[in-house]
Design a protein around this motif. Structure first.
Motif, PDB file in Angstrom:
ATOM      1  N   LEU A 116     -64.330  12.206  28.676  1.00 48.23           N
ATOM      2  CA  LEU A 116     -64.983  13.177  27.794  1.00 48.23           C
ATOM      3  C   LEU A 116     -64.746  12.852  26.324  1.00 48.23           C
ATOM      4  O   LEU A 116     -65.667  12.873  25.508  1.00 48.23           O
ATOM      5  N   ILE A 117     -63.497  12.548  25.989  1.00 45.96           N
ATOM      6  CA  ILE A 117     -63.155  12.237  24.599  1.00 45.96           C
ATOM      7  C   ILE A 117     -63.876  10.976  24.134  1.00 45.96           C
ATOM      8  O   ILE A 117     -64.502  10.945  23.063  1.00 45.96           O
ATOM      9  N   ASP A 118     -63.804   9.907  24.942  1.00 45.55           N
ATOM     10  CA  ASP A 118     -64.411   8.640  24.552  1.00 45.55           C
ATOM     11  C   ASP A 118     -65.919   8.766  24.408  1.00 45.55           C
ATOM     12  O   ASP A 118     -66.526   8.242  23.465  1.00 45.55           O
ATOM     13  N   SER A 119     -66.543   9.463  25.358  1.00 48.62           N
ATOM     14  CA  SER A 119     -67.992   9.601  25.318  1.00 48.62           C
ATOM     15  C   SER A 119     -68.431  10.402  24.111  1.00 48.62           C
ATOM     16  O   SER A 119     -69.422  10.076  23.457  1.00 48.62           O
ATOM     17  N   ARG A 120     -67.672  11.424  23.785  1.00 48.84           N
ATOM     18  CA  ARG A 120     -68.059  12.300  22.679  1.00 48.84           C
ATOM     19  C   ARG A 120     -67.926  11.613  21.331  1.00 48.84           C
ATOM     20  O   ARG A 120     -68.741  11.825  20.445  1.00 48.84           O
ATOM     21  N   PHE A 121     -66.914  10.760  21.162  1.00 50.43           N
ATOM     22  CA  PHE A 121     -66.644  10.212  19.839  1.00 50.43           C
ATOM     23  C   PHE A 121     -67.019   8.742  19.676  1.00 50.43           C
ATOM     24  O   PHE A 121     -67.012   8.226  18.568  1.00 50.43           O
ATOM     25  N   SER A 122     -67.358   8.062  20.769  1.00 47.48           N
ATOM     26  CA  SER A 122     -67.686   6.635  20.641  1.00 47.48           C
ATOM     27  C   SER A 122     -69.061   6.409  20.029  1.00 47.48           C
ATOM     28  O   SER A 122     -69.355   5.315  19.562  1.00 47.48           O
ATOM     29  N   GLN A 123     -69.917   7.434  20.032  1.00 46.81           N
ATOM     30  CA  GLN A 123     -71.265   7.282  19.510  1.00 46.81           C
ATOM     31  C   GLN A 123     -71.279   7.033  17.999  1.00 46.81           C
ATOM     32  O   GLN A 123     -72.275   6.576  17.442  1.00 46.81           O
ATOM     33  N   ALA A 124     -70.168   7.312  17.307  1.00 43.08           N
ATOM     34  CA  ALA A 124     -70.159   7.247  15.848  1.00 43.08           C
ATOM     35  C   ALA A 124     -70.378   5.836  15.307  1.00 43.08           C
ATOM     36  O   ALA A 124     -70.754   5.666  14.147  1.00 43.08           O
ATOM     37  N   ASN A 125     -70.150   4.818  16.141  1.00 41.63           N
ATOM     38  CA  ASN A 125     -70.279   3.444  15.647  1.00 41.63           C
ATOM     39  C   ASN A 125     -71.615   2.798  15.987  1.00 41.63           C
ATOM     40  O   ASN A 125     -71.768   1.586  15.870  1.00 41.63           O
ATOM     41  N   ILE A 173     -89.993   9.373  32.414  1.00 45.15           N
ATOM     42  CA  ILE A 173     -89.461   8.788  33.648  1.00 45.15           C
ATOM     43  C   ILE A 173     -88.731   9.862  34.444  1.00 45.15           C
ATOM     44  O   ILE A 173     -87.941  10.638  33.886  1.00 45.15           O
ATOM     45  N   ILE A 174     -88.973   9.925  35.742  1.00 43.31           N
ATOM     46  CA  ILE A 174     -88.278  10.894  36.595  1.00 43.31           C
ATOM     47  C   ILE A 174     -86.830  10.457  36.775  1.00 43.31           C
ATOM     48  O   ILE A 174     -86.555   9.326  37.194  1.00 43.31           O
ATOM     49  N   ILE A 175     -85.911  11.357  36.445  1.00 42.84           N
ATOM     50  CA  ILE A 175     -84.480  11.101  36.614  1.00 42.84           C
ATOM     51  C   ILE A 175     -83.984  11.989  37.753  1.00 42.84           C
ATOM     52  O   ILE A 175     -84.141  13.213  37.704  1.00 42.84           O
ATOM     53  N   THR A 176     -83.410  11.385  38.772  1.00 45.21           N
ATOM     54  CA  THR A 176     -82.942  12.161  39.914  1.00 45.21           C
ATOM     55  C   THR A 176     -81.652  12.901  39.568  1.00 45.21           C
ATOM     56  O   THR A 176     -80.962  12.554  38.602  1.00 45.21           O
ATOM     57  N   ARG A 177     -81.326  13.902  40.360  1.00 50.70           N
ATOM     58  CA  ARG A 177     -80.065  14.619  40.170  1.00 50.70           C
ATOM     59  C   ARG A 177     -78.882  13.680  40.360  1.00 50.70           C
ATOM     60  O   ARG A 177     -77.872  13.796  39.682  1.00 50.70           O
ATOM     61  N   GLU A 178     -79.006  12.761  41.310  1.00 50.68           N
ATOM     62  CA  GLU A 178     -77.934  11.792  41.544  1.00 50.68           C
ATOM     63  C   GLU A 178     -77.712  10.916  40.320  1.00 50.68           C
ATOM     64  O   GLU A 178     -76.571  10.602  39.967  1.00 50.68           O
ATOM     65  N   GLN A 179     -78.786  10.520  39.654  1.00 51.47           N
ATOM     66  CA  GLN A 179     -78.652   9.724  38.434  1.00 51.47           C
ATOM     67  C   GLN A 179     -77.964  10.526  37.325  1.00 51.47           C
ATOM     68  O   GLN A 179     -77.138   9.992  36.582  1.00 51.47           O
ATOM     69  N   LEU A 180     -78.311  11.792  37.218  1.00 48.09           N
ATOM     70  CA  LEU A 180     -77.675  12.640  36.208  1.00 48.09           C
ATOM     71  C   LEU A 180     -76.189  12.801  36.486  1.00 48.09           C
ATOM     72  O   LEU A 180     -75.360  12.718  35.575  1.00 48.09           O
ATOM     73  N   ILE A 181     -75.837  13.015  37.747  1.00 47.00           N
ATOM     74  CA  ILE A 181     -74.432  13.168  38.113  1.00 47.00           C
ATOM     75  C   ILE A 181     -73.654  11.899  37.779  1.00 47.00           C
ATOM     76  O   ILE A 181     -72.562  11.954  37.202  1.00 47.00           O
ATOM     77  N   THR A 182     -74.224  10.750  38.128  1.00 40.79           N
ATOM     78  CA  THR A 182     -73.550   9.474  37.826  1.00 40.79           C
ATOM     79  C   THR A 182     -73.407   9.274  36.329  1.00 40.79           C
ATOM     80  O   THR A 182     -72.354   8.836  35.840  1.00 40.79           O
ATOM     81  N   LYS A 183     -74.444   9.610  35.578  1.00 41.70           N
ATOM     82  CA  LYS A 183     -74.416   9.445  34.129  1.00 41.70           C
ATOM     83  C   LYS A 183     -73.397  10.384  33.475  1.00 41.70           C
ATOM     84  O   LYS A 183     -72.623   9.974  32.608  1.00 41.70           O
ATOM     85  N   ILE A 184     -73.381  11.646  33.889  1.00 44.70           N
ATOM     86  CA  ILE A 184     -72.552  12.652  33.216  1.00 44.70           C
ATOM     87  C   ILE A 184     -71.097  12.568  33.647  1.00 44.70           C
ATOM     88  O   ILE A 184     -70.186  12.559  32.811  1.00 44.70           O
ATOM     89  N   TRP A 185     -70.849  12.528  34.952  1.00 46.60           N
ATOM     90  CA  TRP A 185     -69.464  12.580  35.422  1.00 46.60           C
ATOM     91  C   TRP A 185     -68.867  11.193  35.697  1.00 46.60           C
ATOM     92  O   TRP A 185     -67.673  11.010  35.545  1.00 46.60           O
ATOM     93  N   GLY A 186     -69.686  10.257  36.135  1.00 47.19           N
ATOM     94  CA  GLY A 186     -69.226   8.889  36.272  1.00 47.19           C
ATOM     95  C   GLY A 186     -68.220   8.676  37.381  1.00 47.19           C
ATOM     96  O   GLY A 186     -67.498   7.696  37.399  1.00 47.19           O
ATOM     97  N   TYR A 187     -68.131   9.567  38.327  1.00 50.60           N
ATOM     98  CA  TYR A 187     -67.221   9.404  39.462  1.00 50.60           C
ATOM     99  C   TYR A 187     -67.803  10.188  40.633  1.00 50.60           C
ATOM    100  O   TYR A 187     -68.759  10.938  40.475  1.00 50.60           O
ATOM    101  N   GLU A 188     -67.221  10.017  41.798  1.00 46.55           N
ATOM    102  CA  GLU A 188     -67.702  10.730  42.972  1.00 46.55           C
ATOM    103  C   GLU A 188     -67.572  12.223  42.736  1.00 46.55           C
ATOM    104  O   GLU A 188     -66.497  12.741  42.447  1.00 46.55           O
ATOM    105  N   PHE A 189     -68.672  12.918  42.853  1.00 46.00           N
ATOM    106  CA  PHE A 189     -68.727  14.330  42.492  1.00 46.00           C
ATOM    107  C   PHE A 189     -68.807  15.179  43.751  1.00 46.00           C
ATOM    108  O   PHE A 189     -69.617  14.917  44.637  1.00 46.00           O
TER     109      PHE A 189
END
Length: 228
Positions: A116-125, A173-189
Motif C-alpha cells: 500500500l505504501i509503495d503503490s501510493r507514493f511510488s507514482q511521484a517519480n 476495454i472490459i476489465i474482469t473482476r479477477e483482473q481488478l483483484i490482481t491489480k489492487i491486492w496483488g495476492y491470493e484474495f
C-alpha cells in the motif's frame, strides 16, 4: 521521507509485535489502544497508513474508519478476529483498503503495508506526461493521488483511486473482476465478487453525474467509456 504508520490495537502484546516488525522495516510507528485515542493521534500527526482493529474499547474500528473517511483518504488496513464475509464487505464499504483476519502472520501484514505504501507514493517519480489521466471531466493526478470532477476535488480511498485509474488507463476495454483483484491486492484474495462490487458502488456514488462512465458488462466485468 520516513512513512508513519498508526497501529490501533487494544491487545498490548500483539501491538508490540506488529510495532517491532514495522520499526525494523524502517517505518515510524504511532500507537493507540482505543478508538478515541486513535482519532486524537490521527488529528495531531501526519499518518500515511493505519492498521485498525475492529473490536476496540471506547469506539470500535467501524466508527473510527467512518470518521476518518469523512476527511481523509489515508490507507487503512482493518484487522478482525471474525472470519465473517459480511464484516469484510462492511469494512470495504466504509472505505478500508485491505482486510486481515486474526490470527495472521506479521510478515504477511508487513508485506501488505509495504504494498500500500509503495503503490501510493511510488507514482511521484513518473514522467510529466504520465502524471495525469483526464476523461469526461475526471482528472486523476498520480503524484498526489488526487481526483477532481469538473474541477472539484473528490475524496477517494486508495482502492477507489486504483480502480478508477486502472479502468481509465484501459478505456473501452472490459476489465474482469479477477483482473481488478490482481491489480489492487496483488495476492491470493479470499473474498468474492461482492468485494469489487462494493468498491465500484462507492466509486460511482462519489463520481455523481459521471458515474455512468463506469459501465457494468454482465457476466464479464467493467469498462470505462468516454461519454458525450
Amino acid at each position: 521521507m520516513q512513512k508513519t504508520i498508526l497501529i490501533v490495537e487494544d491487545e498490548d502484546i500483539l501491538r508490540e509485535i506488529v510495532k517491532d516488525y514495522l520499526l525494523n522495516a524502517g517505518y515510524n510507528v504511532l500507537e493507540a489502544a482505543d478508538g478515541n485515542e486513535a482519532l486524537t493521534i490521527f488529528e495531531e500527526h501526519d499518518v500515511h497508513l493505519i492498521i485498525l482493529d475492529i473490536m476496540l474499547p471506547e469506539l470500535d474500528g467501524w466508527s473510527v474508519c467512518r470518521k476518518i473517511r469523512k476527511t481523509s483518504n489515508v490507507a487503512i488496513i482493518m484487522l478482525t478476529a471474525r472470519a465473517d464475509e459480511d464484516d469484510t464487505l462492511l469494512g470495504f464499504e466504509l472505505g478500508a483498503d485491505d482486510y486481515v483476519t486474526k490470527p495472521y502472520s506479521p510478515p504477511i501484514l508487513l508485506a501488505r503495508v509495504k504494498r500500500l505504501i509503495d503503490s501510493r507514493f511510488s507514482q511521484a517519480n513518473q514522467l510529466p506526461d504520465e502524471n495525469t489521466l483526464i476523461s469526461n471531466g475526471i482528472r486523476a493526478h498520480f503524484p498526489t493521488r488526487t481526483v477532481t470532477l469538473d474541477g472539484e476535488n473528490i475524496n477517494l480511498t486508495y482502492t477507489e483511486f486504483e480502480i478508477l485509474t486502472y479502468l481509465m488507463q484501459n478505456q473501452g476495454i472490459i476489465i474482469t473482476r479477477e483482473q481488478l483483484i490482481t491489480k489492487i491486492w496483488g495476492y491470493e484474495f479470499a473474498g468474492d465478487d461482492r468485494t469489487i462490487n462494493s468498491h465500484i458502488r462507492n466509486l460511482r456514488h462519489k463520481l455523481g453525474n459521471k458515474a455512468n462512465c463506469i459501465v457494468t458488462v454482465i457476466r464479464a466485468g467493467y469498462k470505462f467509456e468516454e461519454k458525450s
